[in-house]
Design a protein around this motif. Structure first.
Motif, mmCIF file in Angstrom:
data_model
loop_
_atom_site.group_PDB
_atom_site.id
_atom_site.type_symbol
_atom_site.label_atom_id
_atom_site.label_comp_id
_atom_site.label_asym_id
_atom_site.label_seq_id
_atom_site.Cartn_x
_atom_site.Cartn_y
_atom_site.Cartn_z
ATOM 1 N N PHE A 130 92.004 69.960 18.714
ATOM 2 C CA PHE A 130 90.733 69.501 18.163
ATOM 3 C C PHE A 130 89.931 68.754 19.219
ATOM 4 O O PHE A 130 90.450 67.881 19.907
ATOM 5 C CB PHE A 130 90.974 68.579 16.968
ATOM 6 C CG PHE A 130 89.738 67.919 16.437
ATOM 7 C CD1 PHE A 130 88.761 68.661 15.786
ATOM 8 C CD2 PHE A 130 89.535 66.560 16.595
ATOM 9 C CE1 PHE A 130 87.606 68.053 15.295
ATOM 10 C CE2 PHE A 130 88.394 65.941 16.109
ATOM 11 C CZ PHE A 130 87.429 66.692 15.456
ATOM 12 N N VAL A 131 88.645 69.107 19.323
ATOM 13 C CA VAL A 131 87.693 68.409 20.182
ATOM 14 C C VAL A 131 86.565 67.919 19.273
ATOM 15 O O VAL A 131 85.914 68.716 18.614
ATOM 16 C CB VAL A 131 87.136 69.339 21.286
ATOM 17 C CG1 VAL A 131 86.117 68.606 22.139
ATOM 18 C CG2 VAL A 131 88.258 69.911 22.139
ATOM 19 N N ALA A 132 86.352 66.591 19.231
ATOM 20 C CA ALA A 132 85.359 65.995 18.337
ATOM 21 C C ALA A 132 83.933 66.264 18.815
ATOM 22 O O ALA A 132 83.706 66.633 19.966
ATOM 23 C CB ALA A 132 85.587 64.487 18.234
ATOM 24 N N THR A 133 82.978 66.040 17.902
ATOM 25 C CA THR A 133 81.555 66.146 18.216
ATOM 26 C C THR A 133 81.212 65.183 19.346
ATOM 27 O O THR A 133 81.640 64.028 19.327
ATOM 28 C CB THR A 133 80.714 65.789 16.969
ATOM 29 O OG1 THR A 133 81.056 66.694 15.927
ATOM 30 C CG2 THR A 133 79.234 65.862 17.251
ATOM 31 N N LYS A 134 80.435 65.670 20.323
ATOM 32 C CA LYS A 134 80.042 64.806 21.436
ATOM 33 C C LYS A 134 78.722 65.277 22.011
ATOM 34 O O LYS A 134 78.557 66.459 22.307
ATOM 35 C CB LYS A 134 81.119 64.819 22.522
ATOM 36 C CG LYS A 134 80.863 63.826 23.638
ATOM 37 C CD LYS A 134 82.019 63.796 24.617
ATOM 38 C CE LYS A 134 81.742 62.776 25.693
ATOM 39 N NZ LYS A 134 82.813 62.739 26.677
ATOM 40 N N ASP B 26 84.086 63.747 13.478
ATOM 41 C CA ASP B 26 84.647 62.859 14.487
ATOM 42 C C ASP B 26 86.168 62.849 14.480
ATOM 43 O O ASP B 26 86.795 62.509 15.471
ATOM 44 C CB ASP B 26 84.162 61.426 14.274
ATOM 45 C CG ASP B 26 82.672 61.299 14.496
ATOM 46 O OD1 ASP B 26 82.135 62.055 15.325
ATOM 47 O OD2 ASP B 26 82.048 60.457 13.831
ATOM 48 N N ALA C 219 81.936 69.904 16.898
ATOM 49 C CA ALA C 219 83.382 69.773 17.046
ATOM 50 C C ALA C 219 83.987 71.167 16.988
ATOM 51 O O ALA C 219 83.391 72.093 16.426
ATOM 52 C CB ALA C 219 83.948 68.904 15.936
ATOM 53 N N THR D 78 84.092 76.067 14.692
ATOM 54 C CA THR D 78 83.252 74.915 15.006
ATOM 55 C C THR D 78 82.843 74.193 13.724
ATOM 56 O O THR D 78 82.743 74.809 12.661
ATOM 57 C CB THR D 78 81.993 75.329 15.787
ATOM 58 O OG1 THR D 78 81.273 76.303 15.024
ATOM 59 C CG2 THR D 78 82.339 75.899 17.138
#
Length: 128
Positions: free
Chosen positions: A86-90, A119, A95, A114
């Protein structure tokens, strides 16, 4: 300069011998995750998923996957496990969860999904 303390240690349950030790800085998502057969283990360190083969702890990392912004990792149950990252919203980017085969960890993901304005994520491990 001080050497970092190895605060994550793996011991043999049958002999009590220390098999390997790591320096673990994060208080979240720090655990080693094992396959059902205990033939493989994974852990998340910074932005890298590290794969191990516990039968050969002395050989260190067996496979690795670098993903910028990775904040969670989960190993699926079953005999043919997959790894979810998992890669959070940035910075306005959505995400994403990417799924990799454990045997092809450093290869391309088998699928991804996606999400907007996410977060954190909770992975549930269930066997069907």
């Amino acid at each position: 300069m001080c050497a970092l303390h190895k605060n994550l240690r793996v011991f043999s349950a049958s002999t009590g011998e220390e098999l390997i030790s790591f320096t673990q800085k994060s208080h979240e998502n720090w655990d080693l995750q094992y396959t059902v057969s205990e033939s493989h283990a994974i852990r998340l360190v910074a932005r890298e998923v590290q794969g191990y083969r516990p039968a050969g702890w002395g050989k260190c990392i067996a496979d690795q996957l670098c993903i910028e912004g990775a904040s969670m990792v989960s190993l699926s149950p079953g005999l043919n496990p997959s790894v979810a990252v998992f890669v959070a919203t940035k910075k306005g980017a959505p995400a994403v969860v990417k799924i990799y085969g454990l045997s092809t960890l450093s290869g391309a993901p088998t699928c991804s999904k996606t999400f907007y304005k996410v977060d954190a994520l909770v992975f549930y491990r269930t066997c069907i």
